[in-house]
Design an enzyme around this catalytic site. Structure first.
Site, PDB file in Angstrom:
ATOM      1  N   ASP A  38      32.575 -24.159  22.990  1.00  0.00           N
ATOM      2  CA  ASP A  38      31.273 -24.703  22.969  1.00  0.00           C
ATOM      3  C   ASP A  38      31.221 -25.720  24.243  1.00  0.00           C
ATOM      4  OD1 ASP A  38      29.091 -26.359  22.416  1.00  0.00           O
ATOM      5  OD2 ASP A  38      30.005 -27.158  20.640  1.00  0.00           O
TER       6      ASP A  38
ATOM      7  N   ASP B 103      25.078 -21.733  23.816  1.00  0.00           N
ATOM      8  CA  ASP B 103      26.157 -22.469  24.619  1.00  0.00           C
ATOM      9  C   ASP B 103      27.468 -22.464  23.743  1.00  0.00           C
ATOM     10  OD1 ASP B 103      25.742 -23.982  22.428  1.00  0.00           O
ATOM     11  OD2 ASP B 103      25.526 -25.967  23.406  1.00  0.00           O
ATOM     12  N   GLU B 104      27.630 -21.323  22.753  1.00  0.00           N
ATOM     13  CA  GLU B 104      28.793 -21.362  21.885  1.00  0.00           C
ATOM     14  C   GLU B 104      29.241 -19.870  21.769  1.00  0.00           C
ATOM     15  OE1 GLU B 104      28.161 -24.969  18.794  1.00  0.00           O
ATOM     16  OE2 GLU B 104      28.704 -23.020  17.861  1.00  0.00           O
TER      17      GLU B 104
END
Length: 373
Positions: free
Chosen positions: A13, A114-115
């Site tokens: 993350d 973003d993960e």
DNA sequence: AATACCGGCGAGT
DNA sequence: TCATACTCGCCGGTATT
């Protein structure tokens, strides 16, 4: 070969991603409060905070907060930086990071900009200490190549790895081995469980369930009765760290574009507003080589209620003109029957959505090159 | 009775 | 006080077969 059903999953993350990306682009703002904003264009400062760096968060700035309120919160900090979103820039950084991650295991799943998750059962031969070392390596590589910190969680499935990653942010590395799953979860507030938001916390409380331990021991029939046959068991699974969902890329199911109107309206130039939205969606469908089987509209009313209308179309399409046409028609009937009963239907934001996506079959269907700018 | 479709809602980034 | 832009998944109601 795979190691039975004992999996090792890593969740990566990226920390305060948009704001950190801005710090990478312009390191001189590091240490200042950085607020990445979605300016809606109604007034100079109208809009919401997308995300902020930890300097701003410590001072009380939160995602989703009105920009006006964030400005007020940071009024005593003249060095605070308010920046507009630069999605193309974040996309390109994200794609670099995802390339790094993808190289670590074929079992890869990007879950947001973003993960991402990695199933590293094979790579580590089921050994969590080796996964921990791999986690260190991944963090070092992302830092070296993109100058970004991230938070990494390792667990026996996606659910636990995600909550492990969440448990130490920013710049964390957290390992939760199978034997520690329940103790780890038991320490969390019930609302910290993935998938359990404010509304669910409220409902659970009404059922006398206020802790993770209580949820893990709750009667599954009671949960199913109040939350449904799927969500009920899922809630209890969350409290027990049970998750059998594989780490694998899921195909895209829908695209949408939405904008805030200059002012609340019940009548507007459909063509004017819908055109650019449809153009973007058409371009995106082309980009992904997909066709939409359904076209829909989204209206957020002056009271901030979301209303949607969807229509399944005969022949899947990527044509801008058809998206505009169907969306216009849906808006017409929306305003027509929405107004009939009581009062004016004032709309604040409007959007267009394409769903039911499918890869085009190699049937002869004239490609709509006309729409290509 | 099973499946499809639709609109609302909740959650997440 | 003001309140973005997306994506995904589930639920319940209703229509279709």
């Amino acid at each position: 070969m795979s190691i039975g059903s004992n999996r090792v999953v890593i969740c990566v993350d990226l920390d305060y991603f948009y704001a950190q990306s801005e710090e990478v682009r312009n390191p001189s703002i590091k240490g200042k409060p950085v607020v990445v904003c979605v300016f809606s264009g109604r007034t100079e400062i109208s809009g919401a905070v997308s995300t902020s760096n930890y300097v701003a968060r410590r001072l009380g700035v939160r995602s989703g907060m009105p920009i006006a309120l964030a400005k007020k919160t940071l009024a005593r900090y003249p060095d605070a930086v308010f920046l507009p979103m630069d999605t193309d820039y974040y996309d390109s950084i994200s794609s670099n990071v995802m390339d790094i991650l993808r190289s670590k295991s074929p079992a890869f799943e990007q879950s947001s900009i973003d993960e991402a998750y990695l199933d590293v059962s094979n790579e580590t031969e089921g050994d969590f200490s080796r996964a921990y070392e791999l986690g260190k390596k991944i963090r070092a590589e992302i830092l070296e190549r993109e100058k970004l910190t991230c938070s990494v969680g390792i667990g026996p499935n996606k659910l636990v790895s995600k909550m492990a990653a969440d448990s130490k942010k920013p710049d964390g590395l957290t390992l939760v081995v199978p034997g520690e799953v329940q103790p780890f979860l038991n320490k969390l507030e019930i609302g910290k469980l993935f998938g359990i938001g404010p509304k669910t916390v409220e409902k659970l409380h009404e059922l006398g369930i206020g802790t993770v331990v209580q949820l893990a021991q709750a009667d599954i029939r009671v949960l199913s009765e109040h939350f449904g046959e799927k969500l009920g068991p899922q809630l209890r699974d969350a409290a027990m760290g049970v998750d059998d969902n594989p780490v694998q890329e899921r195909g895209v199911e829908q695209f949408s574009r939405i904008v805030t109107l200059k002012r609340d309206s019940n009548i507007f130039d459909f063509q004017d507003v819908l055109e650019p939205l449809a153009a973007d969606l058409s371009k995106k469908l082309l980009e992904y080589n997909m066709l939409a089987g359904s076209i829909g509209i989204i209206a957020i009313t002056a009271e901030l209620k979301t209303k949607t209308r969807t229509r399944k179309i005969e022949n899947s399409t990527d044509s801008k003109a058809e998206i505009v046409h169907v969306a216009s028609s849906l808006f017409e009937s929306f305003f027509a029957d929405g107004n009939s009963s009581h009062g004016d239907l004032m709309v604040r934001r409007i959007g267009v959505r394409v769903s039911n996506l499918a890869k085009p079959t190699k049937d002869k269907k004239e490609p709509s090159l006309v729409d290509f700018l």
